[in-house]
Design a protein around this motif. Structure first.
Motif, PDB file in Angstrom:
ATOM      1  N   GLU A  64       0.814  -1.216   0.000  1.00 23.65           N
ATOM      2  CA  GLU A  64       0.000   0.000   0.000  1.00 23.65           C
ATOM      3  C   GLU A  64       0.847   1.265   0.000  1.00 23.65           C
ATOM      4  O   GLU A  64       0.321   2.372   0.008  1.00 23.65           O
ATOM      5  N   GLY A  65       2.173   1.109   0.038  1.00 20.85           N
ATOM      6  CA  GLY A  65       3.033   2.283  -0.105  1.00 20.85           C
ATOM      7  C   GLY A  65       2.967   3.255   1.056  1.00 20.85           C
ATOM      8  O   GLY A  65       2.996   4.464   0.854  1.00 20.85           O
ATOM      9  N   TYR A  77       5.737   6.036   1.333  1.00 15.84           N
ATOM     10  CA  TYR A  77       5.850   7.327   0.653  1.00 15.84           C
ATOM     11  C   TYR A  77       5.415   8.497   1.521  1.00 15.84           C
ATOM     12  O   TYR A  77       5.589   9.644   1.125  1.00 15.84           O
ATOM     13  N   MET A  93      10.104  10.664   3.235  1.00 19.82           N
ATOM     14  CA  MET A  93       9.080  11.696   3.387  1.00 19.82           C
ATOM     15  C   MET A  93       8.431  11.587   4.757  1.00 19.82           C
ATOM     16  O   MET A  93       8.253  10.488   5.283  1.00 19.82           O
ATOM     17  N   ARG A 138      -9.635  10.302   9.176  1.00 22.56           N
ATOM     18  CA  ARG A 138     -10.258  11.528   9.645  1.00 22.56           C
ATOM     19  C   ARG A 138     -11.249  11.294  10.776  1.00 22.56           C
ATOM     20  O   ARG A 138     -11.682  12.249  11.424  1.00 22.56           O
ATOM     21  N   VAL A 146      -4.478  14.033   5.987  1.00 25.86           N
ATOM     22  CA  VAL A 146      -4.515  13.792   4.538  1.00 25.86           C
ATOM     23  C   VAL A 146      -4.181  12.346   4.225  1.00 25.86           C
ATOM     24  O   VAL A 146      -3.982  11.969   3.077  1.00 25.86           O
ATOM     25  N   ALA A 171      -7.741   6.769   3.260  1.00 25.26           N
ATOM     26  CA  ALA A 171      -8.522   5.756   3.976  1.00 25.26           C
ATOM     27  C   ALA A 171      -8.310   4.422   3.275  1.00 25.26           C
ATOM     28  O   ALA A 171      -8.065   4.389   2.068  1.00 25.26           O
ATOM     29  N   PRO A 230     -10.560   1.578   3.156  1.00 25.86           N
ATOM     30  CA  PRO A 230     -11.776   0.815   3.418  1.00 25.86           C
ATOM     31  C   PRO A 230     -11.710  -0.599   2.867  1.00 25.86           C
ATOM     32  O   PRO A 230     -12.401  -1.484   3.354  1.00 25.86           O
ATOM     33  N   PHE A 254      -4.456  14.798  -2.123  1.00 21.52           N
ATOM     34  CA  PHE A 254      -4.205  15.596  -0.929  1.00 21.52           C
ATOM     35  C   PHE A 254      -5.345  16.571  -0.668  1.00 21.52           C
ATOM     36  O   PHE A 254      -5.561  16.999   0.455  1.00 21.52           O
ATOM     37  N   PRO A 264      -8.844  13.474   0.107  1.00 22.19           N
ATOM     38  CA  PRO A 264      -8.305  12.169   0.533  1.00 22.19           C
ATOM     39  C   PRO A 264      -9.353  11.064   0.513  1.00 22.19           C
ATOM     40  O   PRO A 264      -8.990   9.892   0.530  1.00 22.19           O
ATOM     41  N   ASP A 265     -10.624  11.411   0.467  1.00 20.36           N
ATOM     42  CA  ASP A 265     -11.623  10.353   0.453  1.00 20.36           C
ATOM     43  C   ASP A 265     -12.182  10.090  -0.935  1.00 20.36           C
ATOM     44  O   ASP A 265     -13.228   9.466  -1.106  1.00 20.36           O
ATOM     45  N   THR A 322     -11.285   5.855  -2.799  1.00 23.56           N
ATOM     46  CA  THR A 322     -10.557   5.050  -1.822  1.00 23.56           C
ATOM     47  C   THR A 322     -11.021   3.607  -1.811  1.00 23.56           C
ATOM     48  O   THR A 322     -10.363   2.762  -1.238  1.00 23.56           O
ATOM     49  N   THR A 349      -5.057   3.818  -4.664  1.00 22.75           N
ATOM     50  CA  THR A 349      -4.602   4.434  -3.430  1.00 22.75           C
ATOM     51  C   THR A 349      -3.299   5.191  -3.669  1.00 22.75           C
ATOM     52  O   THR A 349      -2.517   4.832  -4.553  1.00 22.75           O
ATOM     53  N   PHE A 350      -3.074   6.240  -2.901  1.00 22.17           N
ATOM     54  CA  PHE A 350      -1.910   7.089  -3.113  1.00 22.17           C
ATOM     55  C   PHE A 350      -0.611   6.298  -3.166  1.00 22.17           C
ATOM     56  O   PHE A 350       0.238   6.515  -4.028  1.00 22.17           O
ATOM     57  N   GLY A 351      -0.478   5.347  -2.225  1.00 20.68           N
ATOM     58  CA  GLY A 351       0.764   4.590  -2.125  1.00 20.68           C
ATOM     59  C   GLY A 351       1.061   3.690  -3.318  1.00 20.68           C
ATOM     60  O   GLY A 351       2.150   3.123  -3.403  1.00 20.68           O
ATOM     61  N   ARG A 405       1.538   6.771  -6.629  1.00 19.45           N
ATOM     62  CA  ARG A 405       2.753   7.565  -6.623  1.00 19.45           C
ATOM     63  C   ARG A 405       3.938   6.811  -7.230  1.00 19.45           C
ATOM     64  O   ARG A 405       4.594   7.340  -8.124  1.00 19.45           O
ATOM     65  N   HIS A 443       8.102  18.401   1.625  1.00 20.72           N
ATOM     66  CA  HIS A 443       7.724  18.606   0.226  1.00 20.72           C
ATOM     67  C   HIS A 443       8.774  19.401  -0.537  1.00 20.72           C
ATOM     68  O   HIS A 443       8.766  19.423  -1.771  1.00 20.72           O
ATOM     69  N   LEU A 448      -0.772  17.588  13.332  1.00 19.84           N
ATOM     70  CA  LEU A 448      -1.915  17.903  12.470  1.00 19.84           C
ATOM     71  C   LEU A 448      -1.908  19.363  12.030  1.00 19.84           C
ATOM     72  O   LEU A 448      -2.401  19.696  10.949  1.00 19.84           O
ATOM     73  N   ILE A 506       0.841  20.966  11.355  1.00 18.73           N
ATOM     74  CA  ILE A 506       1.811  21.006  10.256  1.00 18.73           C
ATOM     75  C   ILE A 506       1.138  20.547   8.970  1.00 18.73           C
ATOM     76  O   ILE A 506       1.281  21.164   7.908  1.00 18.73           O
ATOM     77  N   VAL A 507       0.367  19.459   9.093  1.00 17.99           N
ATOM     78  CA  VAL A 507      -0.352  18.954   7.916  1.00 17.99           C
ATOM     79  C   VAL A 507      -1.217  20.073   7.338  1.00 17.99           C
ATOM     80  O   VAL A 507      -1.234  20.310   6.130  1.00 17.99           O
ATOM     81  N   ASP A 508      -1.894  20.771   8.237  1.00 20.23           N
ATOM     82  CA  ASP A 508      -2.767  21.864   7.804  1.00 20.23           C
ATOM     83  C   ASP A 508      -2.011  22.947   7.052  1.00 20.23           C
ATOM     84  O   ASP A 508      -2.482  23.460   6.045  1.00 20.23           O
ATOM     85  N   LYS A 568      -1.302  22.401   3.353  1.00 22.90           N
ATOM     86  CA  LYS A 568      -2.407  22.208   2.408  1.00 22.90           C
ATOM     87  C   LYS A 568      -2.490  23.247   1.288  1.00 22.90           C
ATOM     88  O   LYS A 568      -2.638  22.873   0.123  1.00 22.90           O
TER      89      LYS A 568
END
Ligand code: HEM
Lengths: 196, 513
Positions: free
Chosen positions: A56-57, A60, A100, A127, A134, A137, A139, B65, B68-69, B72, B78-80, B83, B356, B433, B435-437, B440
């Motif tokens: 699932e990475g 990264y 990262m 969330r 960020v 999810a 699911p 980003f 994110p939902d 999914t 999925t991002f992972g 990328r 980043h 959180l 920092i995450v904000d 954005k």
């Protein structure tokens, strides 16, 4: 002709030297490293979780290397009591050091967040426990089914109402989600004798 | 090598009636260009296909980003997974394949001989594409090897490595038949890249690594694929096209040797700076930092050579698409390399590593430098191998501005966002959180500029399809952004190109032409 051979030999020598020094030597130097206390071979389930982590990475966004005292603020942040050591990784056949930190470092996650409920809910919907996150999810690592159909051996995940499935459905962790949790629980840095 | 073949372009004393030596040379060049047609077109077209796929994957990754939902439920989105699929398609598909196309054309041209091993090259394109399909689907389907920069499963590399070897074979066959004595600096870079690229990939695929040593090998590899495979191809193109289009020799030919050898010796030590402060033995990181800083030498040398060749000719950027893209790329090379040397220093890494900011730096390198140079080179090469012209200067201009401004905004936003993120991470009182904000808004800018860049890529792909199909009208001169004043590029009528045709003596002394 001679010119092109010279270029070839020079280029070849350059890359062979760095390959030996940067890729092969560390292997020899670290071949005899002992596992740090608390670092064990993976069980079957942990190994499965480790593979899900790779697939699932998570790499990264999450590093698995705590910076030592005096470099960065990892220890002050509570990301580990000490910097990571080569001995922490001896059983990792795929290093997941990462580059990262879109999310926090995870090398010591088991110490600061051992709760299974938290991790499973977080994986199902980040969330729901970390508003504004960020993180994706996952699911598909869970099943949503009617409460009445849940078998006793299955693990139900408590989800906050905002994200919980409607009606009398509940979220049940799959084998992969549970394995991933088990893997996360192997990520723990124990204090070393000489450094304490 | 015998005297006969190592002499320059054949110049028999008995010229056909009505032909000057210049005509002969132009004809010969055209023969050489045409000999590369199918492999070059196939590699460039395949590369562009993977650029489009890679850009779409990039956009999905970037928009995740903001949403994110979104998407999914499907594991493969999925991002992972998206990328690494992005990275592998653009690195092994786009930059490598289009780069090989450009390199092949340059190789024949600079060796002044027809391309040999054309069949091998065509087989190579097919294998390479099969490998890319397997690799991309493999990652998305969950078979990633999870080693950064080599995520594609073994099955993919089982096609790509032989494909690379076939390209090398064709290069060697062509080299044997060369008709020049003097090897122009671009030939050095390309020849070395053809050694380094396959060496790197094969060395990294060895099943001997694990744990921390795997990490050092990993970053030795990843950084060198940039520095010893992509960079030499980009520099070779810049060294050829800048003097060629401007019509003036490389500023200092001797400096270019220095630049080559210092790159060869220093760059491949620089990669482990990715592990500063980590669990790798510290001598490794220290060695890497030292060599990263020493990279300033080759960079300054190349900068002097490229930029001082352009000085005084900036007005030509108004007309020539090739020159505009390539000068943009060359400037980015200087910036990204100097930035790289600086950021390998510990106190800088302490802030920017893991943020980043690094992503901004990567795109300044692979995009603003390498990708833009490859675009520029393709604008020059395609008309010469297809005997056709680009359909629309207007679209080329749109391509330039969308990608140029896009990557500029991308870089600026993530650099600022990354430094903020890094500084906040150093302050343990700031919650994660939060920092995450604060990252954005900068990530929104990335999605917007990425959309702009992707639009540019579609425009480019359209132009490429049009020229390959020979659609539109055949123009009788090179495509400029606007009508170029007579004589500015020293073009000669009839050649259909911007080429000057210098004499043999000139070629020996001014190899840039
Ligand atoms: C269409 C425009 C593009 C967009 C929107 C884009 C976006 C992205 C995103 C979102 C990531 C992941 C960043 C993260 O992990 O947070 C990434 C990584 C990367 N992209 Fe792109 N990209 C684009 C074009 C390209 C091109 C054309 C190349 C290469 C020729 C490229 C090379 C890379 C590399 C090497 C990385 C990994 C960076 C690292 O780990 O340091 N990108 N890109």
């Amino acid at each position: 002709m001679t010119r092109s051979i010279l270029i070839f030999l020079g280029a070849f020598a350059a890359i062979s030297m760095s390959f030996t020094a940067l890729a092969l030597l560390p292997r020899l130097q670290l071949a005899t490293v002992e596992p740090t206390p608390g670092t064990d071979a993976y069980t079957y389930e942990e190994q499965l979780g480790y593979e899900v982590y790779q697939r699932e990475g998570c790499l990264y966004c999450h590093s698995q290397q705590v910076r030592p005292d005096g470099f960065g603020s990892d220890i002050a942040r509570g990301w580990g009591r000490r910097g990571s050591r080569p001995g922490d990784y001896v059983f990792d056949d795929r290093h997941q050091l990462g580059t990262m930190r879109t999310g926090p470092d995870l090398h010591d996650i088991a110490s600061r967040q051992p709760s299974q409920d938290w991790h499973l809910a977080h994986l199902y919907q980040p969330r729901s426990v970390s508003p504004g996150s960020v993180m994706p999810a996952y699911p598909y690592l869970f099943e949503v089914k009617k409460e009445s159909q849940v078998r006793p051996s299955e693990v139900t995940v408590p989800i906050t109402p905002k994200y919980a499935p409607p009606g009398d459905s509940v979220v049940v962790a799959t084998e992969e989600a549970l394995a991933l949790y088990e893997y996360l629980m192997t990520l723990k840095l124990e204090e070393l004798d000489q450094s304490s | 090598m015998s005297e006969a073949t190592s002499s320059s372009v054949p110049r028999s004393p008995g010229l056909p009636p009505g032909q000057s030596p210049d005509d002969l040379e132009a004809n010969w060049r055209r023969t050489v260009d045409r000999s590369t047609r199918w492999p070059v077109v196939a590699f460039i077209a395949s590369g562009t296909f993977w650029l489009i796929i890679g850009s779409l994957l990039a956009l999905i990754a970037s928009f995740k980003f903001q949403y994110p939902d979104w998407w999914t439920q499907q594991a493969w989105l999925t991002f992972g997974r998206i990328r690494p699929a992005h990275l592998n398609t653009v690195i092994y598909g786009w930059i490598s394949m289009a780069g090989v196309g450009v390199a092949t054309w340059l190789w024949s041209r600079l060796l002044k001989t027809q391309l040999r091993g054309r069949g091998l090259q065509l087989i190579s394109v097919v294998l390479w594409n099969i490998g890319m399909v397997i690799g991309t689907i493999g990652i998305l389907a969950g078979y990633s090897r999870s080693i950064e920069w080599v995520e594609m499963p073994y099955a993919a590399f089982a096609f790509i490595v032989p494909a690379m070897v076939l390209v090398v074979a064709s290069f060697l066959l062509t080299l044997r038949e060369r008709r020049v004595q003097h090897l122009f600096i671009s030939v050095w870079y390309l020849g070395a890249a053809m050694l380094w690229g396959p060496f790197l990939v094969m060395a990294m695929l060895l099943p001997i690594y694990s744990g921390v040593p795997e990490a050092t090998a990993n970053w030795w590899y990843a950084h060198n694929i940039l520095g010893l495979w992509i960079t030499p191809m980009g520099l070779a193109a810049a060294y050829y096209f800048i003097p060629k289009v401007i019509g003036r020799p490389v500023y200092s030919y001797h400096l270019s040797y220095l630049g080559f050898w210092t790159l060869a010796l220093f760059y491949n030590w620089a990669g482990v700076h990715h592990l500063v402060g980590g669990p790798a033995p510290q001598w490794l990181a220290t060695v890497s930092i030292v060599f990263s800083v020493m990279m300033i030498i080759p960079v300054i040398v190349v900068a002097v050579n490229h930029h001082l060749t352009v000085v005084g000719h900036f007005k030509k950027l108004k007309y020539s698409p090739t020159l505009r893209f390539i000068v943009f790329g060359a400037m980015s090379y200087t910036s990204v390399s100097l930035q790289g040397s600086m950021q390998s220093i510990r106190s800088w890494q302490e802030i920017t590593h893991f943020t980043h900011y690094t992503i901004a730096h990567s795109h300044l390198g692979v995009y603003a430098f390498a990708t833009m140079i490859i675009f520029g080179a393709i604008y020059y090469i395609m008309p010469r191998v297809t005997d056709w012209e680009w359909e629309s200067p207007r679209l080329i201009s749109i391509h330039f501005w969308t990608t140029g401004l896009g990557v500029g905004a991308y870089f600026t936003a993530l650099t600022i966002g990354g430094v903020i993120q890094g500084l906040q991470m150093l302050d343990p009182d700031i919650a994660f959180l939060q920092i995450v904000d604060s990252t954005k808004p900068w990530l929104v800018v990335r999605s917007v500029s990425g959309t702009l860049m992707t639009i540019g890529h579609f425009v480019f792909a359209y132009l490429l399809v049009r020229i390959m199909m020979r659609s539109g009208t055949r123009s009788d001169g090179p495509t400029y952004f606007r009508p170029a004043p007579a004589g500015i590029f020293g073009s000669r009528a009839g050649d259909g190109s911007t080429e000057e045709t210098p004499s043999v003596e000139e070629i020996e002394e001014r190899p840039g032409l």
